[in-house]
Design a protein around this motif. Sequence first.
Motif, PDB file in Angstrom:
ATOM      1  N   LEU A  98     -26.159   9.897  19.395  1.00 52.99           N
ATOM      2  CA  LEU A  98     -26.621   9.009  20.443  1.00 52.99           C
ATOM      3  C   LEU A  98     -25.800   9.288  21.701  1.00 52.99           C
ATOM      4  N   ASP A 125     -14.650   2.530  12.755  1.00 48.12           N
ATOM      5  CA  ASP A 125     -15.876   2.610  13.558  1.00 48.12           C
ATOM      6  C   ASP A 125     -17.016   3.040  12.645  1.00 48.12           C
ATOM      7  N   GLY A 127     -20.681   4.226  12.049  1.00 47.96           N
ATOM      8  CA  GLY A 127     -21.742   4.913  12.802  1.00 47.96           C
ATOM      9  C   GLY A 127     -21.166   5.441  14.101  1.00 47.96           C
ATOM     10  N   ILE A 133     -16.586   5.140  20.861  1.00 48.02           N
ATOM     11  CA  ILE A 133     -15.878   3.859  20.742  1.00 48.02           C
ATOM     12  C   ILE A 133     -14.467   4.061  20.187  1.00 48.02           C
ATOM     13  N   PRO A 195     -27.542   1.285  14.541  1.00 47.37           N
ATOM     14  CA  PRO A 195     -28.959   1.416  14.897  1.00 47.37           C
ATOM     15  C   PRO A 195     -29.574   0.017  14.847  1.00 47.37           C
TER      16      PRO A 195
HETATM   17  N1  GLN Z   1     -21.008   4.586  18.097  1.00 50.73           N
HETATM   18  C1  GLN Z   1     -21.785   5.477  18.898  1.00 50.73           C
HETATM   19  C2  GLN Z   1     -21.963   4.923  20.290  1.00 50.73           C
HETATM   20  O1  GLN Z   1     -21.815   3.767  20.535  1.00 50.73           O
HETATM   21  C3  GLN Z   1     -23.123   5.797  18.239  1.00 50.73           C
HETATM   22  C4  GLN Z   1     -23.989   4.590  18.031  1.00 50.73           C
HETATM   23  C5  GLN Z   1     -25.267   4.947  17.320  1.00 50.73           C
HETATM   24  O2  GLN Z   1     -25.551   6.121  17.044  1.00 50.73           O
HETATM   25  N2  GLN Z   1     -26.049   3.939  17.003  1.00 50.73           N
HETATM   26  O3  GLN Z   1     -22.236   5.640  21.210  1.00 50.73           O
END
Ligand code: GLN
Length: 286
Positions: A98, A125, A127, A133, A195
């Motif tokens: 992302l 953390d 995901g 982050i 997500p």
């Molecule tokens: N933790 C990552 C961000 O905030 C990815 C988040 C995600 O892929 N949902 O950018």
Amino acid sequence: MSGAFRPDMRRAEAGDLLATAFGKAGFEDCRLMARRLLADALRVEPGELFLHPDRLIGETAERLGPALSRALKGEPLTRIAGRRSFCGRDFRVTPDVLDPRPETELLVEEMLKRLAGQRAPRLLDLGTGSGAIILTLLAEIPEATGVAVDLSPAALAVAGGNAEALGVAGRVAFHHGDLFAGLAGPFDAILSNPPYIPSADLAGLELAVRDFDPPLALDGGPDGLAFYRRIAGEARAFLMPGGWLGVELGAGQSESVIALMEAAGFQDMAIRYDLAGHARHLLGRG
Ligand code: GLN
């Protein structure tokens, strides 16, 4: 269009040409886009771009045409550059992660306030994607250590590269897994931008998200709350007493996620609103 950029062209001219192309294609912020695309291609900061407007663009000319055609098709400039500035630090972004958004910086800011004065906090953390982050927190808190989890090995590879580049690789462990599976607590803080898009809404997302962010990073299950349910339900077992959970929220999800965290026993809950006035992050103490 791609033939229009020549090595002997000056920065100012190239900028004008890009702005005209964006303007013709109906982009409102055509000047700004032109500056950013040109700065990215030249690998300079937008601010220093026109300190030397007469400098020649040189071999960057080759990159400008292809970059412009991608941008005209709606690809975000951060994706074209493969980089994104987050809390003032440079992160590599690839199609596997992302693209970290500016609003997520507010979650980092809120957690930093709560961790102030704490010696060597241990962070998790869930995901992690690009690692934006947790790697920012590790860079800000020199004694902190952490674990970054993702279901995507490709995302972990990107986060690993970012950790090296930021000089924090020695203080973070990368874990391939599904949320808490296989982890050993306790942590002083757990963070997640999970997500959160309801599955049925994925197809209707704006093009910059739908076509360029990985679906795995977006799909929050039938009602978008699948990850919050699991995170709220399991987090306290992995937190120090009084440790913090901080999550980013999707549109209209604050009440549901507050209810999930309350039911799980979290206290001192606080919402952080973004500049548009949306409830964007929720933090609570375990
Ligand atoms: N933790 C990552 C961000 O905030 C990815 C988040 C995600 O892929 N949902 O950018």
